[in-house]
Design an enzyme around this catalytic site. Sequence first.
Site, PDB file in Angstrom:
ATOM      1  N   ARG A   1     -12.380  -2.152  51.558  1.00 42.78           N
ATOM      2  CA  ARG A   1     -12.894  -2.972  52.521  1.00 42.78           C
ATOM      3  C   ARG A   1     -11.943  -4.087  53.043  1.00 42.78           C
ATOM      4  O   ARG A   1     -12.006  -4.500  54.211  1.00 42.78           O
ATOM      5  CB  ARG A   1     -14.058  -3.798  52.234  1.00 42.78           C
ATOM      6  CG  ARG A   1     -14.777  -4.683  53.108  1.00 42.78           C
ATOM      7  CD  ARG A   1     -16.060  -5.265  52.686  1.00 42.78           C
ATOM      8  NE  ARG A   1     -16.813  -5.944  53.676  1.00 42.78           N
ATOM      9  CZ  ARG A   1     -17.930  -6.771  53.643  1.00 42.78           C
ATOM     10  NH1 ARG A   1     -18.956  -6.428  52.721  1.00 42.78           N
ATOM     11  NH2 ARG A   1     -18.171  -7.690  54.703  1.00 42.78           N
TER      12      ARG A   1
ATOM     13  N   ASN B   1     -22.689   2.169  54.754  1.00 40.41           N
ATOM     14  CA  ASN B   1     -21.922   2.068  55.798  1.00 40.41           C
ATOM     15  C   ASN B   1     -20.826   2.782  56.316  1.00 40.41           C
ATOM     16  O   ASN B   1     -20.309   3.488  55.369  1.00 40.41           O
ATOM     17  CB  ASN B   1     -21.667   0.524  55.965  1.00 40.41           C
ATOM     18  CG  ASN B   1     -22.677  -0.140  56.754  1.00 40.41           C
ATOM     19  OD1 ASN B   1     -23.285   0.194  57.870  1.00 40.41           O
ATOM     20  ND2 ASN B   1     -22.865  -1.540  56.177  1.00 40.41           N
TER      21      ASN B   1
ATOM     22  N   CYS C   1     -30.534   0.378  58.710  1.00 38.58           N
ATOM     23  CA  CYS C   1     -29.520  -0.765  58.662  1.00 38.58           C
ATOM     24  C   CYS C   1     -30.711  -2.092  58.363  1.00 38.58           C
ATOM     25  O   CYS C   1     -31.726  -2.079  59.105  1.00 38.58           O
ATOM     26  CB  CYS C   1     -29.119  -1.033  59.918  1.00 38.58           C
ATOM     27  SG  CYS C   1     -28.237  -2.514  60.128  1.00 38.58           S
ATOM     28  N   ASP C   2     -30.177  -2.916  57.453  1.00 37.48           N
ATOM     29  CA  ASP C   2     -31.059  -4.181  57.194  1.00 37.48           C
ATOM     30  C   ASP C   2     -31.038  -5.195  58.476  1.00 37.48           C
ATOM     31  O   ASP C   2     -31.664  -6.419  58.278  1.00 37.48           O
ATOM     32  CB  ASP C   2     -31.035  -4.601  55.901  1.00 37.48           C
ATOM     33  CG  ASP C   2     -29.549  -5.376  55.739  1.00 37.48           C
ATOM     34  OD1 ASP C   2     -28.763  -5.023  56.659  1.00 37.48           O
ATOM     35  OD2 ASP C   2     -29.142  -5.814  54.688  1.00 37.48           O
TER      36      ASP C   2
ATOM     37  N   HIS D   1     -25.773  -1.783  64.800  1.00 36.51           N
ATOM     38  CA  HIS D   1     -24.884  -3.239  64.854  1.00 36.51           C
ATOM     39  C   HIS D   1     -24.610  -3.106  66.507  1.00 36.51           C
ATOM     40  O   HIS D   1     -23.539  -3.594  66.876  1.00 36.51           O
ATOM     41  CB  HIS D   1     -23.589  -2.833  63.978  1.00 36.51           C
ATOM     42  CG  HIS D   1     -24.121  -3.164  62.584  1.00 36.51           C
ATOM     43  ND1 HIS D   1     -22.903  -3.184  61.494  1.00 36.51           N
ATOM     44  CD2 HIS D   1     -25.210  -3.320  61.977  1.00 36.51           C
ATOM     45  CE1 HIS D   1     -23.720  -3.370  60.389  1.00 36.51           C
ATOM     46  NE2 HIS D   1     -24.815  -3.329  60.438  1.00 36.51           N
TER      47      HIS D   1
ATOM     48  N   TYR E   1     -24.374  -8.629  65.791  1.00 39.01           N
ATOM     49  CA  TYR E   1     -23.004  -8.018  65.720  1.00 39.01           C
ATOM     50  C   TYR E   1     -22.173  -7.795  67.137  1.00 39.01           C
ATOM     51  O   TYR E   1     -21.170  -7.602  66.737  1.00 39.01           O
ATOM     52  CB  TYR E   1     -23.195  -6.629  64.964  1.00 39.01           C
ATOM     53  CG  TYR E   1     -23.066  -6.330  63.474  1.00 39.01           C
ATOM     54  CD1 TYR E   1     -21.960  -6.527  62.958  1.00 39.01           C
ATOM     55  CD2 TYR E   1     -24.361  -6.753  62.769  1.00 39.01           C
ATOM     56  CE1 TYR E   1     -21.895  -6.329  61.592  1.00 39.01           C
ATOM     57  CE2 TYR E   1     -24.205  -6.899  61.395  1.00 39.01           C
ATOM     58  CZ  TYR E   1     -22.812  -6.567  60.737  1.00 39.01           C
ATOM     59  OH  TYR E   1     -22.595  -6.666  59.453  1.00 39.01           O
TER      60      TYR E   1
ATOM     61  N   ARG F   1     -13.832 -11.515  54.714  1.00 35.89           N
ATOM     62  CA  ARG F   1     -15.229 -11.426  54.180  1.00 35.89           C
ATOM     63  C   ARG F   1     -15.276 -10.614  52.901  1.00 35.89           C
ATOM     64  O   ARG F   1     -16.009 -10.865  51.834  1.00 35.89           O
ATOM     65  CB  ARG F   1     -16.118 -10.551  55.220  1.00 35.89           C
ATOM     66  CG  ARG F   1     -17.588 -10.379  54.842  1.00 35.89           C
ATOM     67  CD  ARG F   1     -18.434 -11.675  54.967  1.00 35.89           C
ATOM     68  NE  ARG F   1     -19.498 -11.540  54.292  1.00 35.89           N
ATOM     69  CZ  ARG F   1     -20.236 -12.612  53.880  1.00 35.89           C
ATOM     70  NH1 ARG F   1     -19.984 -13.628  53.946  1.00 35.89           N
ATOM     71  NH2 ARG F   1     -21.208 -12.286  53.010  1.00 35.89           N
TER      72      ARG F   1
END
Length: 447
Positions: A98, A152, A174-175, A205, A270, A290
């Site tokens: 990531r 994801n 998705c939350d 998103h 998003y 992040r």
Amino acid sequence: MKDAGKKSFSVVIAGGGSTYTPEIILMLLANLDRLPLCCIKLYDNDGERQGLLAPAVKILIEERDPSIEFVATTDPEIAYTDVDFCLAHIRVGKLPMRELDEKIPLKYGVVGQETCGPGGLAYGLRSIPGVIENIDYMEKYSPNCWMLNYSNPAAIVAEACRRLRPNSRVINICDMPIGLEDSFARILGFQSRKQLDYRYFGLNHFGWYTSVKDPEGNELLPKLVGHELKYGNTMPGESMDDYTDHTWYDTALKVKDIVSLDPSMAPNSYLQYYLFPDDMVAHSDPHYTRANMVMDGREKRVFGECARIAEAGTAAGTTLKIGIHAEFIVDLATALAFNTHERMLLIVPNNGAIENFDPEAMVEIPCVVGKDGYEPLSIGKIPTFQKGLMYEQVCVEKLVADAYEQHSYLKMLQAMTLSKTVPSANVAKKILDELIVANEGYWPELH
Ligand code: NAD
Ligand code: G6P
Ligand code: MN
């Protein structure tokens, strides 16, 4: 307490070593009256990482309900045999990959984000085979199991599921809507997001709320948007300290700018990465993204607390908390298990639900969920601005799935070039070439 008359279920958590696993376990344990469980299994292909959480998870379960069997395994047959639900949250390449997804585009002045822009597309190409592998295990060992998949990048993963495993019992979720709806309830003065009825359309998103109604059916969207135009999704007087960290506070504030582009709808935050990529890049530190925050924050906190629990031999006084993320998963599993017909936002084939949009797009829309799965609600026609943005993005996602299926460099280059976050094909090529090197061993070889 378990209701003696109610069937109890067996679940496997795929990606058992995830930072989200303990909070999901706590949510499952807090909801045994709604969703009784007889067995909880953790499955990960990295036994070492999962092994850091598993002893604490065992203690959490034993202390709450010792009748629940607990298994932690790296063997897919043991994991997937005799299960009713698979809660899947794998991250292929884990957090260090990531970090590269975020940092490589930022080197070229482009959005560096987990699911948006080139980093999200890179993550998509890594995730597809991992998710498909898990679906295949599920179908082999428990063909009636449902997979609730929030691995994801959900949009690309969902497109791969639609193409490659069209008949599988997989529901992609998705939350983010939960977080947004919690903010809406707070802004509108309600205790719970569940007191409100929502209409929403978009991609994962990448979407908009078109209606938020109170229990009497009164439309509250104009009031909500009025607030967002002034404060975004923050409350007057709030500061960064009221949020898990400054990125989520900045995101809540940025809604103010996003909503000004169409004040007839409340946007998913998003959209900031697509509509204000310049601002996003300006506010990013290319050396500390992040992923670094998560590794220094959530990962250290969760793994540290799990080590403490294992050492103490008890979870008494634990700082681990139930996640909002997990609430949605229990609601969805309960709807499937007990035919509740609850309305939820899911990522599903459009198939005419959005009348003037590609029927073969995977869209995020409200669905009614029951024992046999989901039934999407009809959305009707969407406006030109949203349709244009969504069509560009859905084509980007489809090109990544094409690149995966055809091992095509050109399709991946087209995906990067078409992304609204990338200014030119020159930049797309530079980023892609660097991502290819970084993803060696994860991506198919592109030619
Ligand atoms: P993490 O790296 O801490 O955990 C992921 C785990 O998945 C790791 O232990 C890894 O070994 C495992 N894994 C990787 N490939 C696997 C495979 N093929 N089979 C089994 N296990 C595998 O990551 P995290 O930060 O906890 O996030 C987990 C996932 O949940 C990510 O994909 C994240 O984006 C996703 N997520 C999604 C939502 C959503 O709204 N859809 C919300 C939160 C998190
Ligand atoms: C939201 C999104 C998820 C995403 C997560 C990132 O919950 O819906 O899809 O994975 O944010 O959070 P993080 O804390 O890992 O940056
Ligand atoms: Mn999400």
